[in-house]
Design a protein around this motif. Structure first.
Motif, PDB file in Angstrom:
ATOM      1  N   PRO A  91       0.822  -1.206   0.000  1.00  0.00           N
ATOM      2  CA  PRO A  91       0.000   0.000   0.000  1.00  0.00           C
ATOM      3  C   PRO A  91       0.859   1.261   0.000  1.00  0.00           C
ATOM      4  N   ASN A  92       0.287   2.333  -0.484  1.00  0.00           N
ATOM      5  CA  ASN A  92       0.937   3.630  -0.386  1.00  0.00           C
ATOM      6  C   ASN A  92       0.745   4.097   1.047  1.00  0.00           C
ATOM      7  N   LEU A  93       1.834   4.288   1.763  1.00  0.00           N
ATOM      8  CA  LEU A  93       1.776   4.636   3.177  1.00  0.00           C
ATOM      9  C   LEU A  93       1.727   6.141   3.412  1.00  0.00           C
ATOM     10  N   GLY A  94       1.749   6.921   2.341  1.00  0.00           N
ATOM     11  CA  GLY A  94       1.665   8.365   2.490  1.00  0.00           C
ATOM     12  C   GLY A  94       2.880   8.973   3.165  1.00  0.00           C
ATOM     13  N   LEU A  95       4.048   8.422   2.899  1.00  0.00           N
ATOM     14  CA  LEU A  95       5.273   8.904   3.541  1.00  0.00           C
ATOM     15  C   LEU A  95       5.853  10.104   2.803  1.00  0.00           C
ATOM     16  N   SER A  96       6.413  11.023   3.561  1.00  0.00           N
ATOM     17  CA  SER A  96       7.108  12.160   2.965  1.00  0.00           C
ATOM     18  C   SER A  96       8.460  11.699   2.438  1.00  0.00           C
ATOM     19  N   GLU A  97       9.093  12.533   1.640  1.00  0.00           N
ATOM     20  CA  GLU A  97      10.422  12.203   1.127  1.00  0.00           C
ATOM     21  C   GLU A  97      11.421  12.012   2.271  1.00  0.00           C
ATOM     22  N   ALA A  98      11.335  12.843   3.290  1.00  0.00           N
ATOM     23  CA  ALA A  98      12.230  12.714   4.448  1.00  0.00           C
ATOM     24  C   ALA A  98      11.982  11.408   5.192  1.00  0.00           C
ATOM     25  N   GLU A  99      10.718  10.994   5.302  1.00  0.00           N
ATOM     26  CA  GLU A  99      10.410   9.727   5.966  1.00  0.00           C
ATOM     27  C   GLU A  99      10.934   8.550   5.154  1.00  0.00           C
ATOM     28  N   VAL A 100      10.809   8.614   3.836  1.00  0.00           N
ATOM     29  CA  VAL A 100      11.358   7.556   2.972  1.00  0.00           C
ATOM     30  C   VAL A 100      12.874   7.478   3.167  1.00  0.00           C
ATOM     31  N   ASP A 101      13.547   8.629   3.171  1.00  0.00           N
ATOM     32  CA  ASP A 101      14.999   8.647   3.377  1.00  0.00           C
ATOM     33  C   ASP A 101      15.375   8.082   4.743  1.00  0.00           C
ATOM     34  N   SER A 102      14.581   8.382   5.763  1.00  0.00           N
ATOM     35  CA  SER A 102      14.847   7.843   7.098  1.00  0.00           C
ATOM     36  C   SER A 102      14.674   6.332   7.126  1.00  0.00           C
ATOM     37  N   LEU A 103      13.650   5.832   6.448  1.00  0.00           N
ATOM     38  CA  LEU A 103      13.470   4.379   6.370  1.00  0.00           C
ATOM     39  C   LEU A 103      14.654   3.721   5.668  1.00  0.00           C
TER      40      LEU A 103
END
Length: 173
Positions: A91-103
């Protein structure tokens, strides 16, 4: 890979390491752990141990941010993952670019996440039947007694602070 490609890969990898891996660890626990492990084997989705080394960084960022886009465009890797995991799309988790980078920073080195950072403060004792305790359990702020995933990993509910919730299960508003 030639030396130029390796240098590009290292450079791109180093950029994501500047992100907050401890935030990535928190996001992983809240949003990803219901379907994925890191070194614990397959669940609903693949084991993510070494995924940063196996996949191109740009592809990985796009897949985490908007997996439906890669599926819609016919990306062969995304299509194969869908087929391999019983046609259950990520699913699309609605993450921001910063959250994706943190993951991604967390996935690059999950063992190092949180080292050198202050441990989060323990939540105040919550009483059974307390709505605040229910919210803390639902959102993952308080761990479930037997180590299960928080409800928000699969469900959404109105009024949740910024997390929003997952989309694998029904909305519980």
């Amino acid at each position: 890979w030639n030396d130029s490609q390796s240098a590009q890969r290292i450079s791109k990898s180093a950029a994501s390491l500047r992100q907050d891996a401890s935030q990535g660890q928190t996001l992983f626990a809240q949003k990803c752990q219901a379907c994925h492990t890191i070194g614990g084997g397959k669940l609903v989705g693949p084991d993510l141990q070494g995924v940063v080394q196996r996949r191109d960084l740009a592809w990985l960022k796009q897949f985490i941010a908007a997996p439906e886009t890669l599926l819609y465009t016919g990306d062969p890797v995304a299509a194969q993952l869908l087929a391999d995991y019983n046609n259950v799309p990520m699913p699309n988790l609605g993450l921001s670019e910063a959250e994706v980078d943190s993951l991604i920073a967390y996935l690059e080195n999950p063992e190092a996440a949180g080292q050198g950072a202050a441990a989060p403060a323990a939540p105040a004792a919550l009483q059974p039947g307390d709505p605040q305790r229910g919210l803390a359990l639902f959102s993952g702020q308080t761990a479930l007694a037997n180590g299960g995933q928080s409800c928000v990993a699969c469900h959404s509910a109105a009024g949740l602070p910024s997390l929003g919730g997952g989309s694998l299960g029904p909305a519980l508003t």
